[in-house]
Every structure is written in C-alpha cells, then in structure tokens.
Design a protein around this motif. Structure first.
Motif: not given
Length: 95
Positions: A67-95
């Motif tokens: 699941i990825r949440f889009r905010f002004e200026g950045h995104t937060v992407h949560y990745e789940f493996h077998k139902g468990k949170l495995a990785m979070v990616t913080l990125s600046s928003a793409q133009d």
C-alpha cells in the motif's frame, strides 16, 4: 538513494533482515507510523482520506502485498510478506 542533484530522494527501512541489511525496529528507532497488517493500513488511509494505491505481486518467489500513501511532497510505501510488514519506503513525490 540520491537523485542526479545529490539530494536524498528515497529511504528504505527493512523490518526483515536481508543478506545486505539488518532489520530496523520501527517502534524504537523511527518516527514513521507502522502497521501490523495491510488491512490496518488500509483502514488508516480510509479514515484520513489519504490518496492510496495498493497492489500484489509475486517477485523472486515472494508474494508481496503493498500500500502506498501519497502526500504533498512525499509518498510512504508499506510492503507486506505473508501478512507481515517487511519494508517501508519513503520517497520524495515525483513530478
């Protein structure tokens, strides 16, 4: 990761250890919100009317739901493996 102007663009937070990285304990070491399940993340996004993208893929033999949440200026992407949170990616928003 840094962009072409050497500005920090992306941060990867691993909650499961990999061959290259140790795992991070979000509760003790980070101010980023975390979720115990994809369903919990979806509910939080819906309650707050956050623009949201979701998906599922089998990559390198691992089923990944995200699941990825889009905010002004950045995104937060949560990745789940077998139902468990495995990785979070913080990125600046793409133009």
């Amino acid at each position: 990761m840094f962009d072409e102007k050497q500005i920090l663009d992306t941060i990867f937070l691993y909650l499961e250890p990999t061959e290259e990285f140790e795992s991070l304990n979000l509760e003790e070491e980070c101010d980023v919100p975390f979720f115990t399940s994809l369903k919990e993340a979806q509910a939080k996004g819906a309650r707050n009317n956050w623009p949201t993208d979701t998906g599922k893929a089998d990559f390198l033999g691992i089923v990944r739901e995200w699941i990825r949440f889009r905010f002004e200026g950045h995104t937060v992407h949560y990745e789940f493996h077998k139902g468990k949170l495995a990785m979070v990616t913080l990125s600046s928003a793409q133009d």
